[in-house]
Enzyme design. Structure first.
Site, PDB file in Angstrom:
ATOM      1  N   SER A  55       0.847  -1.185   0.000  1.00 15.30           N
ATOM      2  CA  SER A  55       0.000   0.000   0.000  1.00 15.30           C
ATOM      3  C   SER A  55       0.891   1.246   0.000  1.00 15.30           C
ATOM      4  O   SER A  55       2.103   1.160   0.145  1.00 15.30           O
ATOM      5  CB  SER A  55      -0.913  -0.007   1.222  1.00 15.30           C
ATOM      6  OG  SER A  55      -1.846  -1.064   1.115  1.00 15.30           O
ATOM      7  N   GLY A  56       0.250   2.404  -0.169  1.00 14.92           N
ATOM      8  CA  GLY A  56       1.002   3.649  -0.170  1.00 14.92           C
ATOM      9  C   GLY A  56       1.206   4.227  -1.556  1.00 14.92           C
ATOM     10  O   GLY A  56       1.816   5.283  -1.706  1.00 14.92           O
ATOM     11  N   HIS A  57       0.704   3.515  -2.569  1.00 15.34           N
ATOM     12  CA  HIS A  57       0.850   3.982  -3.954  1.00 15.34           C
ATOM     13  C   HIS A  57      -0.493   4.352  -4.559  1.00 15.34           C
ATOM     14  O   HIS A  57      -0.633   4.420  -5.775  1.00 15.34           O
ATOM     15  CB  HIS A  57       1.513   2.899  -4.811  1.00 15.34           C
ATOM     16  CG  HIS A  57       2.784   2.370  -4.251  1.00 15.34           C
ATOM     17  ND1 HIS A  57       3.878   3.174  -4.044  1.00 15.34           N
ATOM     18  CD2 HIS A  57       3.140   1.130  -3.815  1.00 15.34           C
ATOM     19  CE1 HIS A  57       4.859   2.442  -3.515  1.00 15.34           C
ATOM     20  NE2 HIS A  57       4.434   1.202  -3.365  1.00 15.34           N
ATOM     21  N   LYS A 105       4.776  -5.997 -10.259  1.00 13.08           N
ATOM     22  CA  LYS A 105       5.889  -5.043 -10.299  1.00 13.08           C
ATOM     23  C   LYS A 105       7.153  -5.749  -9.806  1.00 13.08           C
ATOM     24  O   LYS A 105       7.115  -6.515  -8.842  1.00 13.08           O
ATOM     25  CB  LYS A 105       5.593  -3.829  -9.409  1.00 13.08           C
ATOM     26  CG  LYS A 105       4.337  -3.079  -9.838  1.00 13.08           C
ATOM     27  CD  LYS A 105       4.179  -1.719  -9.179  1.00 13.08           C
ATOM     28  CE  LYS A 105       4.159  -1.748  -7.671  1.00 13.08           C
ATOM     29  NZ  LYS A 105       3.084  -2.613  -7.102  1.00 13.08           N
ATOM     30  N   ASP A 110       7.402  -9.001  -3.922  1.00 16.24           N
ATOM     31  CA  ASP A 110       6.225  -9.189  -4.767  1.00 16.24           C
ATOM     32  C   ASP A 110       6.421 -10.385  -5.692  1.00 16.24           C
ATOM     33  O   ASP A 110       5.535 -11.234  -5.848  1.00 16.24           O
ATOM     34  CB  ASP A 110       5.966  -7.947  -5.635  1.00 16.24           C
ATOM     35  CG  ASP A 110       5.457  -6.752  -4.830  1.00 16.24           C
ATOM     36  OD1 ASP A 110       5.553  -6.777  -3.589  1.00 16.24           O
ATOM     37  OD2 ASP A 110       4.980  -5.779  -5.442  1.00 16.24           O
ATOM     38  N   HIS A 219       9.381   3.706  -3.308  1.00 14.74           N
ATOM     39  CA  HIS A 219       9.426   3.567  -1.853  1.00 14.74           C
ATOM     40  C   HIS A 219      10.498   4.476  -1.276  1.00 14.74           C
ATOM     41  O   HIS A 219      10.913   4.328  -0.136  1.00 14.74           O
ATOM     42  CB  HIS A 219       9.738   2.129  -1.447  1.00 14.74           C
ATOM     43  CG  HIS A 219       8.925   1.121  -2.166  1.00 14.74           C
ATOM     44  ND1 HIS A 219       9.361   0.509  -3.313  1.00 14.74           N
ATOM     45  CD2 HIS A 219       7.687   0.663  -1.928  1.00 14.74           C
ATOM     46  CE1 HIS A 219       8.417  -0.316  -3.748  1.00 14.74           C
ATOM     47  NE2 HIS A 219       7.392  -0.240  -2.937  1.00 14.74           N
TER      48      HIS A 219
END
Lengths: 357, 357
Positions: A55-57, A105, A110, A219
């Site tokens: 998360s955060g994107h 990605k 991931d 990030h």
């Protein structure tokens, strides 16, 4: 740290709850494990398109769930990979019998977890293919990655593959298309400021009052260079020329052979941009940069593309793949052909990308 | 100050140049005086909808020019009112013979200049009506305003009036509709951080590391109170209850009587929200706040609306009326009826708001 949150531990869950409340016509949210999925999933006979990551994107990926784009998105904690069980459960939920394409990605966590999910799904009789996005020309290998990082092209691949699946492409066709988009897309970003991860509570890295980081990862991973602040035109030129003049990049990726149930090494090479190419130009905010500044970047990018003989036939300008509150931008150029243009233009209805419906 | 700009003096012009390069299918930009107008303007027989104000609030207003929303937008310098000649030239360009509705945020400079533009246009035979938006419940009178400030409801009025004009409403009908939207919309915002105006180069105001400003204006004008940081739920409750429990607000506004060519004082009163009302809930980023945090705010807002008997039937979540890079949010609630819902849902095609086409 000042943020519009309750407790750092609850950021992802509560944000997902907000999405579920806001968009019941488009999507549902499954908790424990967390994933977002199309309200009408599974769509029988359609290849399901899934993605995920830390998360955060936002809006990537959850904001792209809906008709004509993603069937499912698996959010990890902030800047943390989702787990294989999230991906497996999401795949089970959205598989309409035609298999699932995961758009992954290229970050080590991931990749590992999506690979595990493909194997687990195979054991349960669900065909999954994973296609890697590794479009960031800034650096080879970084803090969280072997090879190039996956950035802006991910958004474009999700839109284009989502449209293709909607139009009846089968799993292998969508996977081939996704690979084509990745090979024809290149990105690079920069940061004016750091971002602050809620659980940490302080900036991820420090940039001086007159410093910028060129080639930053999403990030906050280090980029190519830390340099004194430049004008928007100079910054745009640095990013655009790094992308346009990037030489062919050859790498070996592991792809799942769903027929034989085994991993196969595939060697892939990006074709370079050429005079006369039609491109989609994507100017993306890292989160905290105003739209007006993105248009100043777009202005220069359009001039550079014209000088280099690249014809911008489509564009996307705004915050689509962000790094929390980071100020900065990224540029992505994707070489288009008639098929990609048609798929880009196809109707899409998601919380954060919508047209034609 | 670190921004993606070239020279502070060129921010507005270059950003407009970027918009013109990015969206030639939707809009054109006229320079000296500056205004953005629909690519197919004037649309014969259609009421033209125009707006404007200081730059720095993007995408409002220029990002809302296109089919089904604005015919023209007049950007001033950052946080500075546009001039009457901008508004007059824009009106001449987009008037399709059915007159022009100007949607005017209640700031003294904007009001004065839009009034002057209406008089100038009248002298040239163009009918202009101005409708004020004064929906901010936070304060009465502030640094740049007599009466309540115009904020989030502006975006909703532009969409709804744009749709009405597209569907053939005449000038008085669109003006009445705009007045109705304003009277039924209420907003309040808050800031976690200041913003930085490019020409100044330093933050507009200072907030401590653990302080927030509740009831902030979109130029950083002081709000109701400066208090220690609270949780997202507490902040949402402060904003939402201030809006929902706001008592009827009566004010006298000057409206142009285009038939007689004179100003008329009109007394207007907001109806309060009532149990059972259908509302549009708009959670807006002030620019620098991530989308994930807006969904945390939306989550709590939805809970509060349910408790108060307000039924959220439409929503809008994202950065639509911003204050450069300010972190924070605003909430707008607009009471809807069937006509407003139909107009909200109507197709729109602008750079920053698009659906149905």
């Amino acid at each position: 740290m000042k943020k519009l949150i309750n407790h750092p531990d609850d950021v992802v869950r509560e944000s997902l709850q907000g999405m579920a409340l806001a968009h019941p016509d488009l999507l549902n949210v499954h908790f424990d494990p967390h994933f977002i999925y199309r309200a009408d999933a599974p769509v029988s006979g359609k290849v399901a398109i899934a993605s995920g990551g830390g998360s955060g994107h936002e809006p990537m990926h959850g904001g792209f769930v809906g008709m004509g784009m993603l069937d499912a998105a698996c959010p990890g904690e902030v800047f943390t990979s989702p787990t294989p069980d999230q991906m497996l459960e999401a795949a089970k939920m959205v598989n309409g019998g035609a298999g699932v394409l995961n758009i992954v990605k290229n970050y080590s966590g991931d990749v590992m977890n999506f690979e595990m999910a493909a194997e687990l799904a195979y054991a349960e009789g669900i065909q999954i293919l994973n296609i890697l996005i590794d479009d960031d020309v800034a650096v080879k290998d970084s803090l969280y990655t072997q090879g190039r990082r996956g950035v802006g092209t991910t958004v474009l691949a999700e839109k284009i593959c989502g449209a293709a699946a909607q139009q009846g492409y089968d799993l292998k066709q969508v996977a081939n298309l996704c690979r084509q988009v990745n090979l024809n897309g290149r990105s690079m970003g920069m940061a004016l400021t750091s971002c602050t991860v809620p659980a940490k509570g302080s900036p991820t890295f420090n940039l001086g009052d007159r410093e910028i980081e060129v080639g930053i990862g999403i990030h906050g991973e280090p980029g190519r260079q830390r340099i004194p602040i430049q004008s928007a035109d100079e910054i745009t030129e640095m990013l655009a020329l790094s992308i346009i003049e990037d030489t062919p990049y050859t790498r070996t990726v592991r792809e799942w052979n769903g027929d034989r149930g085994e991993w196969v090494d595939v060697e892939l090479t990006d074709p370079p941009f050429q005079n006369g190419d039609a491109v989609l130009a994507f100017v993306n905010s890292m989160g905290g940069t105003p739209l007006s500044e993105l248009y100043i970047v777009y202005r220069k990018l359009a001039q550079i593309c014209a000088q280099k003989g690249l014809k911008i036939v489509r564009n996307l300008i705004g915050p689509y793949i962000t790094s929390l509150d980071m100020q900065g931008c990224s540029i992505t150029l994707l070489k288009l052909d008639d098929e990609l243009i048609k798929l880009w233009d196809a109707p899409v209805k998601t919380p954060s990308l919508r047209w034609g419906i």
